[in-house]
Write an enzyme that holds these catalytic residues in place. Sequence first.
Site, mmCIF file in Angstrom:
data_model
loop_
_atom_site.group_PDB
_atom_site.id
_atom_site.type_symbol
_atom_site.label_atom_id
_atom_site.label_comp_id
_atom_site.label_asym_id
_atom_site.label_seq_id
_atom_site.Cartn_x
_atom_site.Cartn_y
_atom_site.Cartn_z
ATOM 1 N N HIS A 193 0.838 -1.190 0.000
ATOM 2 C CA HIS A 193 0.000 0.000 0.000
ATOM 3 C C HIS A 193 0.882 1.253 0.000
ATOM 4 C CE1 HIS A 193 -3.940 -2.053 1.576
ATOM 5 N NE2 HIS A 193 -3.476 -2.567 0.455
ATOM 6 N N GLU A 230 1.006 3.754 1.993
ATOM 7 C CA GLU A 230 1.585 4.076 3.294
ATOM 8 C C GLU A 230 2.868 3.286 3.534
ATOM 9 O OE1 GLU A 230 -1.500 3.155 2.629
ATOM 10 O OE2 GLU A 230 -2.978 3.966 4.017
ATOM 11 N N ARG A 284 -5.094 -1.311 -20.679
ATOM 12 C CA ARG A 284 -5.785 -2.474 -21.269
ATOM 13 C C ARG A 284 -5.568 -3.721 -20.427
ATOM 14 N NH1 ARG A 284 -4.104 -2.223 -27.571
ATOM 15 N NH2 ARG A 284 -5.590 -0.654 -28.294
ATOM 16 N N ASP A 291 -9.079 -0.437 -39.093
ATOM 17 C CA ASP A 291 -7.746 -0.513 -38.471
ATOM 18 C C ASP A 291 -7.252 -1.943 -38.272
ATOM 19 O OD1 ASP A 291 -7.930 2.201 -38.325
ATOM 20 O OD2 ASP A 291 -8.087 2.338 -36.139
#
Lengths: 336, 336
Positions: free
Chosen positions: A54, A56, A207, A223
């Site tokens: 985390h 912290e 993604r 595309d």
Amino acid sequence: MNTTAAIHAMTLALNAAWEYQLLTFPNPAVGAVCLSDNGTVVSVGTHKRAGGPHAEVYALRDAYTLLSGDTTIAGCDDSHRIHDYLRTRHNGIFHTVSMAVTLEPCSHSGKTPSCALLIRDLGIKRVYISVKDPNPAAAGGASLLSDAGAECVFGIMEEEGEKLLEPFIRWQKSPFVFFKWAQRLDGTIDNGTISSQSSREHMHALRDRCDLIVIGGNTVRHDRPTLDARLVDGKAPDVLIYSQMGEFDQSIPLFSVPDRKVYVESSLERLKEYSLVMIEGGTSMFQASQNTCDWYLCYLAPKLGGGLQNMGPIQEDFEVLHAKITDNILLWMKKK
Amino acid sequence: MNTTAAIHAMTLALNAAWEYQLLTFPNPAVGAVCLSDNGTVVSVGTHKRAGGPHAEVYALRDAYTLLSGDTTIAGCDDSHRIHDYLRTRHNGIFHTVSMAVTLEPCSHSGKTPSCALLIRDLGIKRVYISVKDPNPAAAGGASLLSDAGAECVFGIMEEEGEKLLEPFIRWQKSPFVFFKWAQRLDGTIDNGTISSQSSREHMHALRDRCDLIVIGGNTVRHDRPTLDARLVDGKAPDVLIYSQMGEFDQSIPLFSVPDRKVYVESSLERLKEYSLVMIEGGTSMFQASQNTCDWYLCYLAPKLGGGLQNMGPIQEDFEVLHAKITDNILLWMKKK
């Protein structure tokens, strides 16, 4: 310690957290700062990935390294090891340290041990908190600290902290949906690769964390994309091709990605089954998803010329939530 | 103290300096940071206006206030008073302080006393410097400090420091010229006010510092501008209307501004008589000044829709030198 110092520290914590916005899915993006007794910033930490330390813990690790001169855990990414090391070696070094955290320190032990317990046991006497933890399982960190005699100051840059946390709040109940596009400074979105390598890597990292990509049928035909996360060796999310016409050339690369579901559908109902959804496309996909999107992410290349088409005729006023400047400009926005 | 801390401090100093880029004319934009002995940032200072305190003086003032608890000079903007107060009251408080400065501290006494002498007399033992002072009259600050036993470390983020300093270097020999435009996110530059109030105030603050504005004849006829700095109670610079046709309606407000010269000319030769020149306009002015401009400044409003015309057919790749995010996005750029 004055409020100015707490606000400065919280600004740093918020900016650090934004660097990993959405990338911590399903966890919230969180930043933390350790301050010395006169208010100077000792260290900045940020949560980078679910399962990792985390914010912290990173901030405490770096504060310990700086203040003690002991570099044993300087580069350590193992949450349990950092917790254990700090507990046994802190030697009272944190008694003059305060913290600023964008989210209330967690009370519970999940994949990593409780941050609130660690902060308490290190003897930290003051914690500035932007937003209370909305997750009942993790909340209660502040009262745990208060019971031990530490002062918890809530509401420092609360509005900014709430914006940072919006995706996390949303995806616990329904999908968090963002529309992503790349454009040049002159607004053009067509004709070849627009974004820099680092922007495309960031987009692939997103993604990798998303569970669904939505894309328009015309874009798929034109595309012939893969829509994977190869630039970061990540996983490829499921794909929803939003199209009124169901026939697609199955040799388009996105159909051959292993462990992926591909839907071809004329509605966005499918999104309800997912938690973190990226919509990619141009004008028509923007319009089709206008009532579905929570946020907008624009990769802006500082170029004029090279394309013809822009996002017209769309009319939209945005609030910029956060911006990051590299060789491109990355804009996190929501509708005003 | 490690290099990471020096780089972090220099980054803050550079960002602080960019806040006042060009606004310090004819002085350079400079930022300064004071660091504690373990590398944490104690204070950040920036030069705001020629004649006002230098960046180092603001940083030293705020470091003194924080470390001593004495708030006597906390809000003081009088350079001489800060110098004198610090000299007599520092009481050895700076012996553990280092500094990071984007430009070598000045050795000479001009409108304000010498920064290098003050830093020396306060007993500061280490100064990180991005760029050596290119001004012979002000240079020599580092050797003055070294002679007194302080360590001067040159070249920290030197490339970034040199970019920050480019306008200052330029306007000592020939005009520093920048092109300014406002646009929406979709690239459109027409149809009404585009920028936010704070962007327009920044632009007026720049006008107040510039000695010449260049604008195209068609813009003058169409917009009928005043081209003054009323939003910041500033002075209005001279105006060069770049036009092949010399006839203008003299009731256009820009002609009635007191103490202003207005030229109507079909070349940009006039620029050579000036030092800080802002070119305002659209596509044709951009093209006409393409070989004249040093930098580009774009005020970007996060909106789609509302206009029709963009900067096409201009082809240009930019490097973003610095960006600032408020309700608009302000981009300092140069051609790649």
